[in-house]
Design a protein around this motif. Sequence first.
Motif, mmCIF file in Angstrom:
data_model
loop_
_atom_site.group_PDB
_atom_site.id
_atom_site.type_symbol
_atom_site.label_atom_id
_atom_site.label_comp_id
_atom_site.label_asym_id
_atom_site.label_seq_id
_atom_site.Cartn_x
_atom_site.Cartn_y
_atom_site.Cartn_z
ATOM 1 N N TRP A 1 2.284 4.383 -8.726
ATOM 2 C CA TRP A 1 2.598 3.025 -9.168
ATOM 3 C C TRP A 1 2.419 2.917 -10.681
ATOM 4 O O TRP A 1 3.248 2.330 -11.388
ATOM 5 C CB TRP A 1 1.697 2.014 -8.455
ATOM 6 C CG TRP A 1 2.026 1.763 -7.016
ATOM 7 C CD1 TRP A 1 1.858 2.622 -5.967
ATOM 8 C CD2 TRP A 1 2.584 0.573 -6.464
ATOM 9 N NE1 TRP A 1 2.275 2.049 -4.797
ATOM 10 C CE2 TRP A 1 2.714 0.787 -5.070
ATOM 11 C CE3 TRP A 1 2.969 -0.654 -6.995
ATOM 12 C CZ2 TRP A 1 3.230 -0.189 -4.207
ATOM 13 C CZ3 TRP A 1 3.479 -1.636 -6.140
ATOM 14 C CH2 TRP A 1 3.606 -1.398 -4.770
ATOM 15 N N GLN A 2 1.339 3.489 -11.179
ATOM 16 C CA GLN A 2 1.064 3.421 -12.608
ATOM 17 C C GLN A 2 2.129 4.156 -13.413
ATOM 18 O O GLN A 2 2.612 3.654 -14.429
ATOM 19 C CB GLN A 2 -0.323 4.014 -12.877
ATOM 20 C CG GLN A 2 -1.456 3.197 -12.274
ATOM 21 C CD GLN A 2 -2.801 3.895 -12.373
ATOM 22 O OE1 GLN A 2 -2.885 5.120 -12.527
ATOM 23 N NE2 GLN A 2 -3.884 3.134 -12.277
ATOM 24 N N GLN B 1 -6.260 5.369 -1.593
ATOM 25 C CA GLN B 1 -5.743 5.110 -2.938
ATOM 26 C C GLN B 1 -4.919 6.279 -3.492
ATOM 27 O O GLN B 1 -4.677 6.358 -4.691
ATOM 28 C CB GLN B 1 -6.919 4.825 -3.893
ATOM 29 C CG GLN B 1 -7.602 3.486 -3.655
ATOM 30 C CD GLN B 1 -6.802 2.318 -4.209
ATOM 31 O OE1 GLN B 1 -5.709 2.486 -4.729
ATOM 32 N NE2 GLN B 1 -7.348 1.117 -4.094
ATOM 33 N N ALA C 1 -5.205 -2.181 -6.299
ATOM 34 C CA ALA C 1 -5.937 -1.256 -7.166
ATOM 35 C C ALA C 1 -7.449 -1.327 -6.968
ATOM 36 O O ALA C 1 -8.151 -0.327 -7.134
ATOM 37 C CB ALA C 1 -5.589 -1.513 -8.622
ATOM 38 N N LYS D 1 -1.911 5.447 -5.838
ATOM 39 C CA LYS D 1 -2.143 4.568 -6.986
ATOM 40 C C LYS D 1 -1.501 5.082 -8.271
ATOM 41 O O LYS D 1 -0.874 4.326 -9.022
ATOM 42 C CB LYS D 1 -3.648 4.393 -7.175
ATOM 43 C CG LYS D 1 -4.045 3.461 -8.309
ATOM 44 C CD LYS D 1 -5.561 3.331 -8.375
ATOM 45 C CE LYS D 1 -6.008 2.427 -9.507
ATOM 46 N NZ LYS D 1 -7.495 2.296 -9.537
ATOM 47 N N HIS E 1 2.363 4.675 -0.579
ATOM 48 C CA HIS E 1 1.913 5.803 -1.392
ATOM 49 C C HIS E 1 3.088 6.644 -1.882
ATOM 50 O O HIS E 1 2.892 7.660 -2.546
ATOM 51 C CB HIS E 1 0.894 6.678 -0.626
ATOM 52 C CG HIS E 1 1.418 7.279 0.639
ATOM 53 N ND1 HIS E 1 1.160 6.740 1.884
ATOM 54 C CD2 HIS E 1 2.180 8.368 0.854
ATOM 55 C CE1 HIS E 1 1.733 7.490 2.814
ATOM 56 N NE2 HIS E 1 2.358 8.486 2.209
ATOM 57 N N TYR F 1 0.808 -1.210 0.000
ATOM 58 C CA TYR F 1 0.000 0.000 0.000
ATOM 59 C C TYR F 1 0.851 1.274 0.000
ATOM 60 O O TYR F 1 0.341 2.368 0.266
ATOM 61 C CB TYR F 1 -0.939 0.037 1.214
ATOM 62 C CG TYR F 1 -0.260 -0.272 2.530
ATOM 63 C CD1 TYR F 1 0.582 0.652 3.140
ATOM 64 C CD2 TYR F 1 -0.479 -1.486 3.170
ATOM 65 C CE1 TYR F 1 1.201 0.379 4.337
ATOM 66 C CE2 TYR F 1 0.136 -1.764 4.370
ATOM 67 C CZ TYR F 1 0.964 -0.837 4.957
ATOM 68 O OH TYR F 1 1.575 -1.117 6.155
ATOM 69 N N TYR G 1 0.165 -2.418 -9.336
ATOM 70 C CA TYR G 1 -0.334 -2.029 -8.014
ATOM 71 C C TYR G 1 -1.277 -3.105 -7.505
ATOM 72 O O TYR G 1 -2.375 -3.292 -8.053
ATOM 73 C CB TYR G 1 -1.038 -0.686 -8.113
ATOM 74 C CG TYR G 1 -1.503 -0.136 -6.795
ATOM 75 C CD1 TYR G 1 -0.662 -0.095 -5.681
ATOM 76 C CD2 TYR G 1 -2.787 0.375 -6.645
ATOM 77 C CE1 TYR G 1 -1.085 0.429 -4.481
ATOM 78 C CE2 TYR G 1 -3.225 0.907 -5.448
ATOM 79 C CZ TYR G 1 -2.361 0.932 -4.363
ATOM 80 O OH TYR G 1 -2.789 1.440 -3.153
#
Length: 285
Positions: free
Chosen positions: A250-251, A244, A260, A247, A80, A78, A257
Amino acid sequence: MTGPRTGSRYELQISRQGAAGHKAAGDYYAVHPGDVEEIKEEEDLTGYVHSYEVGSTVDGPGLRFVAFLTGCLLRCQYCHNPDTWHKHNGRPVTVSRAMQEIAKYAQVLKISKGGVTLSGGEPMVQRPFVLRIFRRCKELGLHTCMDTSGRLGDRFSDRDLMDIDLNLLDIKSGDPETYEKVTHQPLQPTLDYARRLSELQRPMWVRFVLVPGLTDAWDNVEKVADICAGLTSLQRVEILRFHQMGKTKWQKLGLDYPLASVDPPTAELSERVRAQFRSRGLTVY
């Protein structure tokens, strides 16, 4: 030499040097050699900083100057801030330059009963830089705080810990198997560091990230609560609800991820977990 960057912990930051290092290493997810090398004990140490925030109220008591350092051995599902995993993703900043920035806000930080928090990433990766910053902050009369998983706690001597007024200790699971699933690292170093802080009577707040389907199992929470109940210098427990907000990082980094499709915990689940900690007589937020 460039200065630290103001901004948000949620902004993607990768330096030119960091990008070159990832290309050479080939695997962003792996721990690169430069991530575990100690900074040399130079007269004016250089550390690596992702960014800093001024006025935070969620990273220790009062208003905080928070510097996010780069470098971390954990690969939390998780996370961030995956752009802080590798030390060279940050910008090089000398201690003197960092202290110039901190000094601008010293009076306000003291009036608000706040101070300076070093977060990350994992500050312990940059031990000499961290300790030099904290020593200079103490000379200014500022409260010092480190947000850490304790993974590299054995790098810090008992004397080192005296300049850290508060540890925000992240205990991500009480079950070793779950901890390794979450972080790809062992639980024991975190437990060793927590018990050491307790024995030395160094103040700490424990943080537990509540992720539905990953860390929310009743038995796992019970184990974390039991650990906390045995820490005599623990002042409070903070239940951090999964979100989130990381997220997109990560992308952008081309990483898969794993969470997601996971929603934040419900109010009912959050209260159940808080109640498990309160049942040990702990102060819970």
